[in-house]
Design an enzyme around this catalytic site. Structure first.
Site, PDB file in Angstrom:
ATOM      1  N   HIS A 148      -7.666   2.758  -4.506  1.00  0.00           N
ATOM      2  CA  HIS A 148      -8.683   2.870  -3.453  1.00  0.00           C
ATOM      3  C   HIS A 148      -9.664   3.958  -3.903  1.00  0.00           C
ATOM      4  O   HIS A 148      -9.261   4.944  -4.523  1.00  0.00           O
ATOM      5  CB  HIS A 148      -8.073   3.334  -2.128  1.00  0.00           C
ATOM      6  CG  HIS A 148      -7.093   2.383  -1.518  1.00  0.00           C
ATOM      7  ND1 HIS A 148      -6.906   2.291  -0.159  1.00  0.00           N
ATOM      8  CD2 HIS A 148      -6.238   1.490  -2.056  1.00  0.00           C
ATOM      9  CE1 HIS A 148      -5.975   1.382   0.112  1.00  0.00           C
ATOM     10  NE2 HIS A 148      -5.538   0.886  -1.037  1.00  0.00           N
ATOM     11  N   ALA A 151     -10.813  10.414   2.223  1.00  0.00           N
ATOM     12  CA  ALA A 151     -12.273  10.402   2.347  1.00  0.00           C
ATOM     13  C   ALA A 151     -12.816  11.678   1.709  1.00  0.00           C
ATOM     14  O   ALA A 151     -12.194  12.734   1.787  1.00  0.00           O
ATOM     15  CB  ALA A 151     -12.657  10.321   3.821  1.00  0.00           C
ATOM     16  N   GLN A 170      -7.997  -4.837   7.579  1.00  0.00           N
ATOM     17  CA  GLN A 170      -7.445  -3.788   8.425  1.00  0.00           C
ATOM     18  C   GLN A 170      -6.247  -4.391   9.156  1.00  0.00           C
ATOM     19  O   GLN A 170      -6.141  -5.625   9.263  1.00  0.00           O
ATOM     20  CB  GLN A 170      -8.540  -3.360   9.423  1.00  0.00           C
ATOM     21  CG  GLN A 170      -8.195  -2.235  10.345  1.00  0.00           C
ATOM     22  CD  GLN A 170      -7.818  -0.979   9.580  1.00  0.00           C
ATOM     23  OE1 GLN A 170      -6.679  -0.889   9.103  1.00  0.00           O
ATOM     24  NE2 GLN A 170      -8.729  -0.034   9.462  1.00  0.00           N
ATOM     25  N   GLU A 192       0.849  -1.200   0.000  1.00  0.00           N
ATOM     26  CA  GLU A 192       0.000   0.000   0.000  1.00  0.00           C
ATOM     27  C   GLU A 192       0.885   1.251   0.000  1.00  0.00           C
ATOM     28  O   GLU A 192       1.852   1.346   0.767  1.00  0.00           O
ATOM     29  CB  GLU A 192      -0.907   0.040   1.240  1.00  0.00           C
ATOM     30  CG  GLU A 192      -1.806   1.278   1.219  1.00  0.00           C
ATOM     31  CD  GLU A 192      -2.637   1.436   2.480  1.00  0.00           C
ATOM     32  OE1 GLU A 192      -3.689   0.787   2.580  1.00  0.00           O
ATOM     33  OE2 GLU A 192      -2.227   2.221   3.370  1.00  0.00           O
ATOM     34  N   ARG A 218     -15.955   2.903   2.085  1.00  0.00           N
ATOM     35  CA  ARG A 218     -16.798   4.034   2.468  1.00  0.00           C
ATOM     36  C   ARG A 218     -15.943   5.254   2.799  1.00  0.00           C
ATOM     37  O   ARG A 218     -16.252   6.365   2.434  1.00  0.00           O
ATOM     38  CB  ARG A 218     -17.646   3.680   3.704  1.00  0.00           C
ATOM     39  CG  ARG A 218     -18.607   4.803   4.039  1.00  0.00           C
ATOM     40  CD  ARG A 218     -19.135   4.676   5.446  1.00  0.00           C
ATOM     41  NE  ARG A 218     -18.062   4.823   6.435  1.00  0.00           N
ATOM     42  CZ  ARG A 218     -18.265   4.758   7.729  1.00  0.00           C
ATOM     43  NH1 ARG A 218     -19.477   4.525   8.203  1.00  0.00           N
ATOM     44  NH2 ARG A 218     -17.261   4.902   8.577  1.00  0.00           N
ATOM     45  N   ALA A 256     -19.946   1.190   1.619  1.00  0.00           N
ATOM     46  CA  ALA A 256     -19.071   0.655   0.567  1.00  0.00           C
ATOM     47  C   ALA A 256     -19.885  -0.221  -0.398  1.00  0.00           C
ATOM     48  O   ALA A 256     -19.622  -0.249  -1.606  1.00  0.00           O
ATOM     49  CB  ALA A 256     -17.954  -0.163   1.203  1.00  0.00           C
TER      50      ALA A 256
HETATM   51  P1  FAD Z   1     -18.501  -0.132   5.071  1.00  0.00           P
HETATM   52  O1  FAD Z   1     -18.310  -1.523   4.620  1.00  0.00           O
HETATM   53  O2  FAD Z   1     -19.550   0.684   4.384  1.00  0.00           O
HETATM   54  O3  FAD Z   1     -18.801  -0.156   6.641  1.00  0.00           O
HETATM   55  C1  FAD Z   1     -18.846   1.055   7.397  1.00  0.00           C
HETATM   56  C2  FAD Z   1     -19.673   0.841   8.658  1.00  0.00           C
HETATM   57  O4  FAD Z   1     -21.047   0.703   8.301  1.00  0.00           O
HETATM   58  C3  FAD Z   1     -19.299  -0.426   9.421  1.00  0.00           C
HETATM   59  O5  FAD Z   1     -19.458  -0.198  10.791  1.00  0.00           O
HETATM   60  C4  FAD Z   1     -20.325  -1.447   8.941  1.00  0.00           C
HETATM   61  O6  FAD Z   1     -20.560  -2.415   9.918  1.00  0.00           O
HETATM   62  C5  FAD Z   1     -21.548  -0.582   8.678  1.00  0.00           C
HETATM   63  N1  FAD Z   1     -22.369  -1.061   7.551  1.00  0.00           N
HETATM   64  C6  FAD Z   1     -21.924  -1.298   6.287  1.00  0.00           C
HETATM   65  N2  FAD Z   1     -22.946  -1.679   5.493  1.00  0.00           N
HETATM   66  C7  FAD Z   1     -24.044  -1.687   6.278  1.00  0.00           C
HETATM   67  C8  FAD Z   1     -25.421  -1.984   6.047  1.00  0.00           C
HETATM   68  N3  FAD Z   1     -25.856  -2.366   4.843  1.00  0.00           N
HETATM   69  N4  FAD Z   1     -26.277  -1.878   7.104  1.00  0.00           N
HETATM   70  C9  FAD Z   1     -25.865  -1.502   8.336  1.00  0.00           C
HETATM   71  N5  FAD Z   1     -24.566  -1.194   8.617  1.00  0.00           N
HETATM   72  C10 FAD Z   1     -23.679  -1.285   7.600  1.00  0.00           C
HETATM   73  N6  FAD Z   1     -10.067   5.037   4.293  1.00  0.00           N
HETATM   74  C11 FAD Z   1      -9.846   6.102   3.469  1.00  0.00           C
HETATM   75  O7  FAD Z   1     -10.382   7.187   3.695  1.00  0.00           O
HETATM   76  N7  FAD Z   1      -9.037   5.975   2.365  1.00  0.00           N
HETATM   77  C12 FAD Z   1      -8.429   4.807   2.019  1.00  0.00           C
HETATM   78  O8  FAD Z   1      -7.720   4.731   1.010  1.00  0.00           O
HETATM   79  C13 FAD Z   1      -8.638   3.673   2.872  1.00  0.00           C
HETATM   80  N8  FAD Z   1      -8.074   2.479   2.592  1.00  0.00           N
HETATM   81  C14 FAD Z   1      -8.359   1.387   3.374  1.00  0.00           C
HETATM   82  C15 FAD Z   1      -7.830   0.142   3.031  1.00  0.00           C
HETATM   83  C16 FAD Z   1      -8.094  -0.985   3.788  1.00  0.00           C
HETATM   84  C17 FAD Z   1      -7.519  -2.316   3.392  1.00  0.00           C
HETATM   85  C18 FAD Z   1      -8.924  -0.871   4.951  1.00  0.00           C
HETATM   86  C19 FAD Z   1      -9.204  -2.078   5.802  1.00  0.00           C
HETATM   87  C20 FAD Z   1      -9.454   0.362   5.314  1.00  0.00           C
HETATM   88  C21 FAD Z   1      -9.191   1.496   4.529  1.00  0.00           C
HETATM   89  N9  FAD Z   1      -9.736   2.752   4.835  1.00  0.00           N
HETATM   90  C22 FAD Z   1      -9.493   3.838   4.016  1.00  0.00           C
HETATM   91  C23 FAD Z   1     -10.538   2.923   6.059  1.00  0.00           C
HETATM   92  C24 FAD Z   1     -12.042   2.725   5.825  1.00  0.00           C
HETATM   93  O9  FAD Z   1     -12.521   3.716   4.941  1.00  0.00           O
HETATM   94  C25 FAD Z   1     -12.736   2.826   7.182  1.00  0.00           C
HETATM   95  O10 FAD Z   1     -12.431   1.705   7.956  1.00  0.00           O
HETATM   96  C26 FAD Z   1     -14.231   3.128   7.173  1.00  0.00           C
HETATM   97  O11 FAD Z   1     -14.609   3.508   8.487  1.00  0.00           O
HETATM   98  C27 FAD Z   1     -15.112   1.955   6.751  1.00  0.00           C
HETATM   99  O12 FAD Z   1     -14.942   1.647   5.437  1.00  0.00           O
HETATM  100  P2  FAD Z   1     -15.630   0.333   4.789  1.00  0.00           P
HETATM  101  O13 FAD Z   1     -15.312   0.359   3.359  1.00  0.00           O
HETATM  102  O14 FAD Z   1     -15.310  -0.867   5.577  1.00  0.00           O
HETATM  103  O15 FAD Z   1     -17.168   0.725   5.008  1.00  0.00           O
END
Ligand code: FAD
Length: 322
Positions: free
Chosen positions: A84, A58, A193, A24, A114, A132
């Site tokens: 990303h 973000a 993560q 990354e 997200r 997401a």
């Molecule tokens: P989601 O999957 O949408 O989940 C977000 C929250 O909503 C979670 O608590 C989940 O339980 C809940 N949720 C999801 N879908 C639903 C649903 N249908 N109903 C009810 N609840 C729901 N951040 C950045 O800003 N830029 C980056 O480049 C970046 N890269 C990353 C790379 C990796 C490998 C990882 C693991 C994380 C990265 N992040 C990055 C951080 C990430 O954006 C955060 O962890 C964020 O808070 C959640 O993103 P997500 O895509 O998991 O969201």
């Protein structure tokens, strides 16, 4: 009874699959950081990773530098970028435009995220995507519209997965339900993560498989060499750093000792994840190559040899022509 499968008995398909290697990177925030980053990129390129991922702020806060970096990786290196993309604060129309721009540049891998919610507690703009999962569906729709343009390679969509509970989630069970929903919406693979105990990765995989998640879950591993970074990361990602590792790093005086302890701990963590069946290792580099390369040297991953690289072949063709 159906005849025995020729695919199952083919000798090239038996045995262990090669392990994927990826890094990354984040887009540089200054000219000086860009220079250091390019040294890192060249060092990492020499290890022939399967892809390098490029983070995205973000709400698209660093959209231009992210797209520039991805474009340069495609034009000037042999590396394959995984872009990303975050959806928080952006409307479907804005995101569709960015997805189109990435595809036009030649990107074929997107990590659909997200992004973190605004720190001041304000709500994202109305009409912006919420999860997401919504972004995955949007990417698949853009892809469908461009089917004829993508005959030489469709989009691989990745998502985030969490070995320890996502800070906003009620439980690890809920996290797995979300991962399953992301798979159903079209995710091809997940990257985790950071985590500090191999059992957390193994338990996530067990929970996910039981729930019906079949996509590869690639462990995201960070070189654990800096106390400051461990603490900062804990705050940013909502993951508690390993107390034992923090104590060991804090008990030594020299950079060399911290490096030895940290690299060994990272190698142990990655090896334990591989023993638990991990299909690859994704190294969070923080745009530095030295510690990532130390880890890689000690890991000795079973990797497939790559045919001659694109740029190397071009350079040789030009040599012959002159
Ligand atoms: P989601 O999957 O949408 O989940 C977000 C929250 O909503 C979670 O608590 C989940 O339980 C809940 N949720 C999801 N879908 C639903 C649903 N249908 N109903 C009810 N609840 C729901 N951040 C950045 O800003 N830029 C980056 O480049 C970046 N890269 C990353 C790379 C990796 C490998 C990882 C693991 C994380 C990265 N992040 C990055 C951080 C990430 O954006 C955060 O962890 C964020 O808070 C959640 O993103 P997500 O895509 O998991 O969201």
């Amino acid at each position: 009874m159906s005849p025995p499968s020729l695919i199952d008995v083919h000798p090239n398909l038996a045995g262990t699959a090669p392990v994927a290697l990826s890094y990354e990177l984040f887009p540089p925030r200054s000219a000086a950081a860009a220079e250091t980053l390019w040294t890192t990129i060249r060092e990492l390129e020499a290890t022939e990773p399967d892809y390098v991922s490029v983070t995205y702020g973000a709400s698209g806060s660093n959209r231009d530098t992210a797209v520039d970096l991805i474009n340069r990786l495609l034009l000037e290196t042999t590396l394959r970028p995984l872009a990303h993309l975050t959806c928080v604060g952006n409307t479907p129309a804005e995101l569709a435009e960015i997805i189109g721009e990435l595809l036009d540049h030649g990107v074929r891998g997107i990590l659909a995220l997200r992004g973190d919610l605004p720190k001041d507690g304000s709500q994202p703009a109305s009409g912006s995507l919420r999860y997401a999962q919504d972004l995955i569906e949007l990417i698949r729709r853009v892809e469908q519209r461009r089917s004829a343009l993508l005959c030489a390679g469709k989009i691989a969509v990745g998502v985030a997965a969490y070995p320890t509970r996502h800070p906003e989630s009620p439980s690890v069970g809920h996290d797995v339900e979300v991962l399953l929903a992301k798979q159903r919406s079209g995710a091809d693979f997940a990257i985790t993560q950071v985590f500090f105990h191999a059992t957390e990765y193994a338990d996530l995989v067990t929970r996910a498989r039981r729930a019906g998640v079949t996509i590869p879950i690639i462990p995201g591993v960070m070189p654990l060499t800096s106390l400051r970074r461990l603490k900062r990361l804990g705050e940013l990602a909502g993951v508690d750093p390993s107390v034992e590792l923090m104590e060991r790093l804090g008990a030594v005086d020299t950079e060399a000792e911290r490096r030895r302890i940290g690299v060994n701990a990272t190698v142990d963590l990655a090896n334990a994840a591989l023993d638990a069946g991990a299909p690859g290792i994704h190294l969070y580099t923080f745009n530095e190559h030295a510690h990532a390369l130390d880890v890689l040297d000690k890991l000795a991953l079973p990797r497939a040899a790559r045919p001659t690289s694109r740029l190397g072949a071009n350079a040789r063709r030009q040599e012959f022509a002159s």
